[in-house]
Design a protein around this motif. Structure first.
Motif, PDB file in Angstrom:
ATOM      1  N   PRO A  90      33.157  27.565  29.208  1.00 13.21           N
ATOM      2  CA  PRO A  90      34.253  27.745  30.163  1.00 13.21           C
ATOM      3  C   PRO A  90      33.779  27.629  31.611  1.00 13.21           C
ATOM      4  O   PRO A  90      32.615  27.878  31.923  1.00 13.21           O
ATOM      5  CB  PRO A  90      34.746  29.157  29.872  1.00 13.21           C
ATOM      6  N   SER A  91      34.704  27.290  32.475  1.00  7.72           N
ATOM      7  CA  SER A  91      34.420  27.229  33.914  1.00  7.72           C
ATOM      8  C   SER A  91      34.319  28.657  34.464  1.00  7.72           C
ATOM      9  O   SER A  91      34.730  29.625  33.814  1.00  7.72           O
ATOM     10  CB  SER A  91      35.545  26.490  34.628  1.00  7.72           C
ATOM     11  N   ALA A  92      33.813  28.749  35.679  1.00  7.24           N
ATOM     12  CA  ALA A  92      33.725  30.054  36.345  1.00  7.24           C
ATOM     13  C   ALA A  92      35.117  30.659  36.516  1.00  7.24           C
ATOM     14  O   ALA A  92      35.299  31.878  36.386  1.00  7.24           O
ATOM     15  CB  ALA A  92      33.041  29.912  37.701  1.00  7.24           C
ATOM     16  N   GLU A  93      36.110  29.812  36.760  1.00 11.41           N
ATOM     17  CA  GLU A  93      37.489  30.297  36.929  1.00 11.41           C
ATOM     18  C   GLU A  93      38.011  30.927  35.637  1.00 11.41           C
ATOM     19  O   GLU A  93      38.623  31.999  35.658  1.00 11.41           O
ATOM     20  CB  GLU A  93      38.397  29.141  37.354  1.00 11.41           C
ATOM     21  N   ILE A  94      37.765  30.272  34.515  1.00 11.05           N
ATOM     22  CA  ILE A  94      38.199  30.817  33.216  1.00 11.05           C
ATOM     23  C   ILE A  94      37.459  32.119  32.927  1.00 11.05           C
ATOM     24  O   ILE A  94      38.050  33.098  32.453  1.00 11.05           O
ATOM     25  CB  ILE A  94      37.975  29.797  32.075  1.00 11.05           C
ATOM     26  N   LEU A  95      36.162  32.153  33.230  1.00 10.50           N
ATOM     27  CA  LEU A  95      35.397  33.389  33.022  1.00 10.50           C
ATOM     28  C   LEU A  95      35.965  34.526  33.861  1.00 10.50           C
ATOM     29  O   LEU A  95      36.044  35.664  33.407  1.00 10.50           O
ATOM     30  CB  LEU A  95      33.918  33.172  33.358  1.00 10.50           C
ATOM     31  N   GLN A  96      36.384  34.205  35.078  1.00 10.65           N
ATOM     32  CA  GLN A  96      36.978  35.223  35.944  1.00 10.65           C
ATOM     33  C   GLN A  96      38.279  35.747  35.338  1.00 10.65           C
ATOM     34  O   GLN A  96      38.536  36.954  35.345  1.00 10.65           O
ATOM     35  CB  GLN A  96      37.221  34.646  37.337  1.00 10.65           C
ATOM     36  N   GLN A  97      39.101  34.857  34.796  1.00 10.38           N
ATOM     37  CA  GLN A  97      40.357  35.267  34.156  1.00 10.38           C
ATOM     38  C   GLN A  97      40.077  36.138  32.931  1.00 10.38           C
ATOM     39  O   GLN A  97      40.764  37.149  32.715  1.00 10.38           O
ATOM     40  CB  GLN A  97      41.157  34.025  33.736  1.00 10.38           C
ATOM     41  N   LEU A  98      39.073  35.756  32.147  1.00 13.56           N
ATOM     42  CA  LEU A  98      38.718  36.547  30.960  1.00 13.56           C
ATOM     43  C   LEU A  98      38.194  37.921  31.370  1.00 13.56           C
ATOM     44  O   LEU A  98      38.555  38.937  30.767  1.00 13.56           O
ATOM     45  CB  LEU A  98      37.681  35.808  30.112  1.00 13.56           C
ATOM     46  N   ALA A  99      37.359  37.958  32.403  1.00 13.65           N
ATOM     47  CA  ALA A  99      36.812  39.230  32.877  1.00 13.65           C
ATOM     48  C   ALA A  99      37.925  40.154  33.349  1.00 13.65           C
ATOM     49  O   ALA A  99      37.931  41.348  33.032  1.00 13.65           O
ATOM     50  CB  ALA A  99      35.809  38.983  34.006  1.00 13.65           C
ATOM     51  N   LYS A 100      38.872  39.602  34.075  1.00 14.03           N
ATOM     52  CA  LYS A 100      39.996  40.405  34.568  1.00 14.03           C
ATOM     53  C   LYS A 100      40.796  40.968  33.392  1.00 14.03           C
ATOM     54  O   LYS A 100      41.164  42.146  33.385  1.00 14.03           O
ATOM     55  CB  LYS A 100      40.886  39.552  35.465  1.00 14.03           C
ATOM     56  N   ALA A 101      41.056  40.139  32.400  1.00 15.09           N
ATOM     57  CA  ALA A 101      41.813  40.576  31.225  1.00 15.09           C
ATOM     58  C   ALA A 101      41.050  41.642  30.431  1.00 15.09           C
ATOM     59  O   ALA A 101      41.653  42.544  29.851  1.00 15.09           O
ATOM     60  CB  ALA A 101      42.138  39.382  30.335  1.00 15.09           C
ATOM     61  N   LEU A 102      39.721  41.539  30.415  1.00 17.54           N
ATOM     62  CA  LEU A 102      38.895  42.506  29.687  1.00 17.54           C
ATOM     63  C   LEU A 102      38.532  43.726  30.533  1.00 17.54           C
ATOM     64  O   LEU A 102      37.937  44.681  30.035  1.00 17.54           O
ATOM     65  CB  LEU A 102      37.601  41.834  29.213  1.00 17.54           C
ATOM     66  N   ARG A 103      38.863  43.652  31.828  1.00 18.08           N
ATOM     67  CA  ARG A 103      38.527  44.716  32.781  1.00 18.08           C
ATOM     68  C   ARG A 103      37.020  44.953  32.869  1.00 18.08           C
ATOM     69  O   ARG A 103      36.542  46.094  32.813  1.00 18.08           O
ATOM     70  CB  ARG A 103      39.262  46.003  32.439  1.00 18.08           C
ATOM     71  N   ILE A 104      36.287  43.837  32.963  1.00 23.42           N
ATOM     72  CA  ILE A 104      34.840  43.892  33.178  1.00 23.42           C
ATOM     73  C   ILE A 104      34.529  43.019  34.392  1.00 23.42           C
ATOM     74  O   ILE A 104      35.385  42.278  34.867  1.00 23.42           O
ATOM     75  CB  ILE A 104      34.036  43.419  31.939  1.00 23.42           C
ATOM     76  N   SER A 105      33.302  43.089  34.871  1.00 24.65           N
ATOM     77  CA  SER A 105      32.950  42.302  36.056  1.00 24.65           C
ATOM     78  C   SER A 105      32.771  40.830  35.685  1.00 24.65           C
ATOM     79  O   SER A 105      32.161  40.503  34.664  1.00 24.65           O
ATOM     80  CB  SER A 105      31.691  42.862  36.713  1.00 24.65           C
ATOM     81  N   ALA A 106      33.303  39.970  36.526  1.00 26.58           N
ATOM     82  CA  ALA A 106      33.148  38.529  36.310  1.00 26.58           C
ATOM     83  C   ALA A 106      31.669  38.151  36.392  1.00 26.58           C
ATOM     84  O   ALA A 106      31.214  37.261  35.666  1.00 26.58           O
ATOM     85  CB  ALA A 106      33.962  37.756  37.333  1.00 26.58           C
ATOM     86  N   GLU A 107      30.920  38.838  37.245  1.00 24.75           N
ATOM     87  CA  GLU A 107      29.505  38.537  37.406  1.00 24.75           C
ATOM     88  C   GLU A 107      28.747  38.710  36.096  1.00 24.75           C
ATOM     89  O   GLU A 107      27.830  37.955  35.789  1.00 24.75           O
ATOM     90  CB  GLU A 107      28.875  39.411  38.507  1.00 24.75           C
ATOM     91  N   THR A 108      29.136  39.713  35.314  1.00 26.51           N
ATOM     92  CA  THR A 108      28.498  39.931  34.014  1.00 26.51           C
ATOM     93  C   THR A 108      28.698  38.719  33.116  1.00 26.51           C
ATOM     94  O   THR A 108      27.764  38.272  32.449  1.00 26.51           O
ATOM     95  CB  THR A 108      29.083  41.196  33.336  1.00 26.51           C
ATOM     96  N   LEU A 109      29.907  38.161  33.119  1.00 29.41           N
ATOM     97  CA  LEU A 109      30.162  36.964  32.320  1.00 29.41           C
ATOM     98  C   LEU A 109      29.416  35.760  32.883  1.00 29.41           C
ATOM     99  O   LEU A 109      28.942  34.909  32.125  1.00 29.41           O
ATOM    100  CB  LEU A 109      31.660  36.679  32.236  1.00 29.41           C
ATOM    101  N   TYR A 110      29.298  35.690  34.210  1.00 29.84           N
ATOM    102  CA  TYR A 110      28.563  34.576  34.819  1.00 29.84           C
ATOM    103  C   TYR A 110      27.095  34.605  34.385  1.00 29.84           C
ATOM    104  O   TYR A 110      26.501  33.568  34.133  1.00 29.84           O
ATOM    105  CB  TYR A 110      28.632  34.635  36.347  1.00 29.84           C
ATOM    106  N   VAL A 111      26.518  35.795  34.307  1.00 31.00           N
ATOM    107  CA  VAL A 111      25.128  35.931  33.846  1.00 31.00           C
ATOM    108  C   VAL A 111      25.029  35.478  32.394  1.00 31.00           C
ATOM    109  O   VAL A 111      24.140  34.710  32.029  1.00 31.00           O
ATOM    110  CB  VAL A 111      24.608  37.376  34.015  1.00 31.00           C
ATOM    111  N   GLN A 112      25.961  35.936  31.555  1.00 31.30           N
ATOM    112  CA  GLN A 112      25.961  35.557  30.143  1.00 31.30           C
ATOM    113  C   GLN A 112      26.079  34.047  29.961  1.00 31.30           C
ATOM    114  O   GLN A 112      25.486  33.471  29.057  1.00 31.30           O
ATOM    115  CB  GLN A 112      27.097  36.255  29.387  1.00 31.30           C
TER     116      GLN A 112
END
Length: 138
Positions: free
Chosen positions: A48-70
């Motif tokens: 996924p793109s960074a934008e999609i990761l940000q949307q997923l992070a928001k929906a999961l209520r976690i930090s987008a940065e954590t998903l970016y690292v993953q």
């Protein structure tokens, strides 16, 4: 379809989704992505793109940065720095001016420590010019 090298992003997302007690469909709806697309991300078939990761992070209520690292978009140190800055900026108990001053101090400490770390690498050689593995002769 061959699996892309996206680290453990898919497994991590699935784990977070289950922790949040969301179905695949619920998370897809909350993040504004399709079920099949989210499923492919979780199985490691799509990156996924960074934008999609940000949307997923928001929906999961976690930090987008954590998903970016993953996902390998951001390294761990960058994530920690961003999270530190975010915490400072979100603190309601200090003024905007105090936040800016605190961020400036934080950045100066980071630069000073980076300079010190570089100096330590250069000064690892023995001062007397001898081989580090052998003691100086007497």
């Amino acid at each position: 379809m061959a699996s892309l090298n996206v680290g453990n992003l898919g497994e991590y997302l699935r784990e977070q989704r289950r922790s949040a007690q969301l179905s695949l469909r619920q998370l897809a709806d909350a993040a504004g992505v399709s079920n099949p697309y989210l499923s492919q991300i979780e199985r490691g078939l799509r990156k996924p793109s960074a934008e999609i990761l940000q949307q997923l992070a928001k929906a999961l209520r976690i930090s987008a940065e954590t998903l970016y690292v993953q996902a390998g978009i951001l390294d761990e140190r960058e994530r920690e720095e961003l999270e530190t800055r975010a915490v400072i900026l979100a603190d309601p108990s200090i003024s905007e001016r105090q936040k800016q001053v605190l961020l400036q101090i934080y950045e100066s400490f980071r630069k000073e420590n980076a300079t010190d770390a570089e100096a330590d690498v250069v000064t690892d050689a023995p001062a007397d010019g001898s081989d580090a593995g052998t003691p100086p002769s007497q």
